[in-house]
Motif scaffolding. Structure first.
Motif, PDB file in Angstrom:
ATOM      1  N   GLY A 196       0.869  -1.266  -0.002  1.00  0.00           N
ATOM      2  CA  GLY A 196       0.097  -0.052  -0.013  1.00  0.00           C
ATOM      3  C   GLY A 196       0.784   1.221   0.045  1.00  0.00           C
ATOM      4  O   GLY A 196       0.260   2.373   0.000  1.00  0.00           O
ATOM      5  N   PHE A 197       2.100   1.070  -0.068  1.00  0.00           N
ATOM      6  CA  PHE A 197       3.128   2.393   0.121  1.00  0.00           C
ATOM      7  C   PHE A 197       2.850   3.295  -1.293  1.00  0.00           C
ATOM      8  O   PHE A 197       2.506   4.524  -1.071  1.00  0.00           O
ATOM      9  CB  PHE A 197       4.566   2.010   0.202  1.00  0.00           C
ATOM     10  N   LEU A 198       2.669   2.528  -2.261  1.00  0.00           N
ATOM     11  CA  LEU A 198       2.225   3.214  -3.521  1.00  0.00           C
ATOM     12  C   LEU A 198       0.934   2.851  -3.939  1.00  0.00           C
ATOM     13  O   LEU A 198       0.233   1.774  -3.976  1.00  0.00           O
ATOM     14  CB  LEU A 198       3.057   2.795  -4.542  1.00  0.00           C
ATOM     15  N   LYS A 199       0.253   4.123  -4.531  1.00  0.00           N
ATOM     16  CA  LYS A 199      -1.352   3.806  -4.869  1.00  0.00           C
ATOM     17  C   LYS A 199      -1.692   3.982  -6.006  1.00  0.00           C
ATOM     18  O   LYS A 199      -2.704   3.624  -6.514  1.00  0.00           O
ATOM     19  CB  LYS A 199      -1.876   5.209  -4.052  1.00  0.00           C
ATOM     20  N   GLY A 200      -0.458   4.429  -7.051  1.00  0.00           N
ATOM     21  CA  GLY A 200      -0.889   4.346  -8.616  1.00  0.00           C
ATOM     22  C   GLY A 200      -1.796   5.866  -8.906  1.00  0.00           C
ATOM     23  O   GLY A 200      -2.493   5.750  -9.384  1.00  0.00           O
ATOM     24  N   ALA A 201      -1.295   6.651  -7.968  1.00  0.00           N
ATOM     25  CA  ALA A 201      -2.142   8.135  -8.082  1.00  0.00           C
ATOM     26  C   ALA A 201      -1.070   9.234  -8.644  1.00  0.00           C
ATOM     27  O   ALA A 201      -1.315  10.362  -8.361  1.00  0.00           O
ATOM     28  CB  ALA A 201      -2.656   8.545  -6.519  1.00  0.00           C
ATOM     29  N   GLY A 202      -0.216   8.814  -9.513  1.00  0.00           N
ATOM     30  CA  GLY A 202       0.727   9.707 -10.122  1.00  0.00           C
ATOM     31  C   GLY A 202       1.951   9.924  -9.535  1.00  0.00           C
ATOM     32  O   GLY A 202       2.605  10.999  -9.471  1.00  0.00           O
ATOM     33  N   GLU A 203       2.438   9.077  -8.612  1.00  0.00           N
ATOM     34  CA  GLU A 203       3.716   9.401  -7.783  1.00  0.00           C
ATOM     35  C   GLU A 203       4.842   9.095  -8.839  1.00  0.00           C
ATOM     36  O   GLU A 203       5.092   8.632  -9.837  1.00  0.00           O
ATOM     37  CB  GLU A 203       4.119   8.023  -6.864  1.00  0.00           C
ATOM     38  N   MET A 204       5.930  10.394  -8.557  1.00  0.00           N
ATOM     39  CA  MET A 204       6.914  10.285  -9.463  1.00  0.00           C
ATOM     40  C   MET A 204       8.190   9.558  -9.340  1.00  0.00           C
ATOM     41  O   MET A 204       8.543   9.473  -7.699  1.00  0.00           O
ATOM     42  CB  MET A 204       7.310  11.882  -9.366  1.00  0.00           C
ATOM     43  N   VAL A 205       8.793   8.889 -10.085  1.00  0.00           N
ATOM     44  CA  VAL A 205       9.823   7.876  -9.826  1.00  0.00           C
ATOM     45  C   VAL A 205      11.092   8.172 -10.837  1.00  0.00           C
ATOM     46  O   VAL A 205      10.814   8.226 -11.791  1.00  0.00           O
ATOM     47  CB  VAL A 205       9.222   6.484 -10.426  1.00  0.00           C
ATOM     48  N   LEU A 206      12.268   8.087 -10.285  1.00  0.00           N
ATOM     49  CA  LEU A 206      13.307   8.005 -11.106  1.00  0.00           C
ATOM     50  C   LEU A 206      14.245   6.989 -10.311  1.00  0.00           C
ATOM     51  O   LEU A 206      14.543   7.018  -9.234  1.00  0.00           O
ATOM     52  CB  LEU A 206      14.113   9.379 -10.663  1.00  0.00           C
ATOM     53  N   LEU A 207      14.344   5.711 -11.151  1.00  0.00           N
ATOM     54  CA  LEU A 207      14.765   4.660 -10.516  1.00  0.00           C
ATOM     55  C   LEU A 207      15.800   3.989 -11.301  1.00  0.00           C
ATOM     56  O   LEU A 207      15.657   3.772 -12.479  1.00  0.00           O
ATOM     57  CB  LEU A 207      13.523   3.489 -10.330  1.00  0.00           C
ATOM     58  N   ARG A 208      17.103   3.665 -10.725  1.00  0.00           N
ATOM     59  CA  ARG A 208      18.046   2.862 -11.315  1.00  0.00           C
ATOM     60  C   ARG A 208      17.719   1.667 -11.491  1.00  0.00           C
ATOM     61  O   ARG A 208      17.509   0.975 -10.216  1.00  0.00           O
ATOM     62  CB  ARG A 208      19.421   3.185 -10.706  1.00  0.00           C
ATOM     63  N   GLN A 209      18.081   0.928 -12.712  1.00  0.00           N
ATOM     64  CA  GLN A 209      17.737  -0.420 -12.743  1.00  0.00           C
ATOM     65  C   GLN A 209      18.520  -1.129 -11.820  1.00  0.00           C
ATOM     66  O   GLN A 209      19.819  -1.100 -11.707  1.00  0.00           O
ATOM     67  CB  GLN A 209      18.082  -0.880 -14.047  1.00  0.00           C
ATOM     68  N   LYS A 210      17.972  -2.264 -11.269  1.00  0.00           N
ATOM     69  CA  LYS A 210      18.826  -3.088 -10.223  1.00  0.00           C
ATOM     70  C   LYS A 210      19.489  -4.146 -11.161  1.00  0.00           C
ATOM     71  O   LYS A 210      19.458  -4.420 -12.445  1.00  0.00           O
ATOM     72  CB  LYS A 210      17.947  -3.890  -9.403  1.00  0.00           C
ATOM     73  N   GLU A 211      20.585  -4.718 -10.470  1.00  0.00           N
ATOM     74  CA  GLU A 211      21.361  -5.818 -11.243  1.00  0.00           C
ATOM     75  C   GLU A 211      20.357  -6.984 -11.164  1.00  0.00           C
ATOM     76  O   GLU A 211      20.078  -7.293 -10.103  1.00  0.00           O
ATOM     77  CB  GLU A 211      22.617  -6.243 -10.485  1.00  0.00           C
ATOM     78  N   VAL A 212      20.323  -7.393 -12.483  1.00  0.00           N
ATOM     79  CA  VAL A 212      19.480  -8.656 -12.854  1.00  0.00           C
ATOM     80  C   VAL A 212      19.821  -9.752 -13.449  1.00  0.00           C
ATOM     81  O   VAL A 212      20.919  -9.612 -13.968  1.00  0.00           O
ATOM     82  CB  VAL A 212      17.872  -8.141 -13.371  1.00  0.00           C
TER      83      VAL A 212
END
Length: 212
Positions: A196-212
C-alpha cells in the motif's frame, strides 16, 4: 507553456534536476491511463513534489562522464518536455539519441511526432521498430538493438517501457509517474516497500535499474 517551463528550469538552482522533474511530470500526459488533467497545473506542481523513488544522485554522477545516452520516449504529448531534459544533457556533453515507436498504439510518440515538435533538431531520432506500448527487445529492429547495446546509459520514460524492461540487465534509469494499481503493486514488491506504500496516483519515480 513550454517556454515558461523552460524558463523555470533555467532559473533553478539545479537545472538538470528541474528538467528531470519536468520530464517525469510530463509522463502524466497519457490518455490511456488518465483521461482528464490540467497539464499546466501538473507542470507547476512538479517543482514542489517529492519523488517516491529518487536515484538522481546516481544519474547525475553517470552523466558527468559525457556518456552515449539512449532516451526511450513514451507518449507524443510529453516529448516536448523530454526535449528540455535532453537539452540539459547536451549541455553536459552527452551524445543523445531518442527512440520512438514505429507507429502509435494509443498516443505513442513516433518519428513524425518528434519531427513535428523539433526533437530531431535537438538530438538524433530513431524508431525502435515496434508497434507495442513499450520496448520488448525481442521485437525491436536491429538498428534499435545496436543502439541499446552501445549506449552507456539509457533513459526509459513511461510505465510501458518500465514494464517491458524492468527485468533487463542494462544501465537503465526509469523515469515515470505511477498511474495504475498494477504497476504500483509491482514496484512496491520489487523495492520491498510496505504493502500500500504506492497507490498508483501519479507518484513520481526516478529509479536506477537493479542488477538482474
Amino acid at each position: 507553456m513550454q517556454e515558461k517551463v523552460e524558463q523555470r528550469i533555467q532559473a533553478a538552482y539545479d537545472p538538470l534536476r528541474a528538467a528531470v522533474r519536468v520530464a517525469i511530470a510530463g509522463n502524466i500526459i497519457d490518455y490511456g491511463a488518465l483521461h482528464s488533467f490540467d497539464a499546466a497545473a501538473t507542470m507547476q506542481e512538479c517543482f514542489d513534489r517529492e519523488f517516491v523513488l529518487d536515484d538522481y544522485p546516481v544519474l547525475l554522477e553517470a552523466l558527468q562522464g559525457k556518456p552515449k545516452v539512449l532516451y526511450l520516449c513514451d507518449n507524443c504529448g510529453e516529448i516536448v518536455f523530454d526535449g528540455l531534459l535532453i537539452k540539459e544533457m547536451n549541455r553536459l556533453g552527452c551524445q543523445v539519441t531518442a527512440a520512438v515507436r514505429e507507429a502509435p498504439i494509443i498516443n505513442d510518440a513516433t518519428v513524425e511526432d518528434a519531427q513535428s515538435c523539433g526533437l530531431d533538431r535537438i538530438c538524433s531520432v530513431i524508431s525502435n521498430g515496434t508497434r507495442c506500448p513499450g520496448t520488448p527487445l525481442e521485437s525491436c529492429s536491429e538498428e534499435f538493438k545496436e543502439h541499446f547495446q552501445a549506449a552507456d546509459l539509457i533513459i526509459s520514460k513511461g510505465m510501458g517501457n518500465f514494464e517491458t524492461l524492468s527485468e533487463v540487465s542494462a544501465p537503465i534509469f526509469f523515469l515515470f509517474t505511477v498511474k495504475c494499481k498494477q504497476v504500483a503493486r509491482h514496484l512496491t514488491e520489487r523495492q520491498g516497500f510496505e504493502p500500500g506504500f504506492l497507490k498508483g496516483a501519479g507518484e513520481m519515480v526516478l529509479l536506477r535499474q537493479k542488477e538482474v
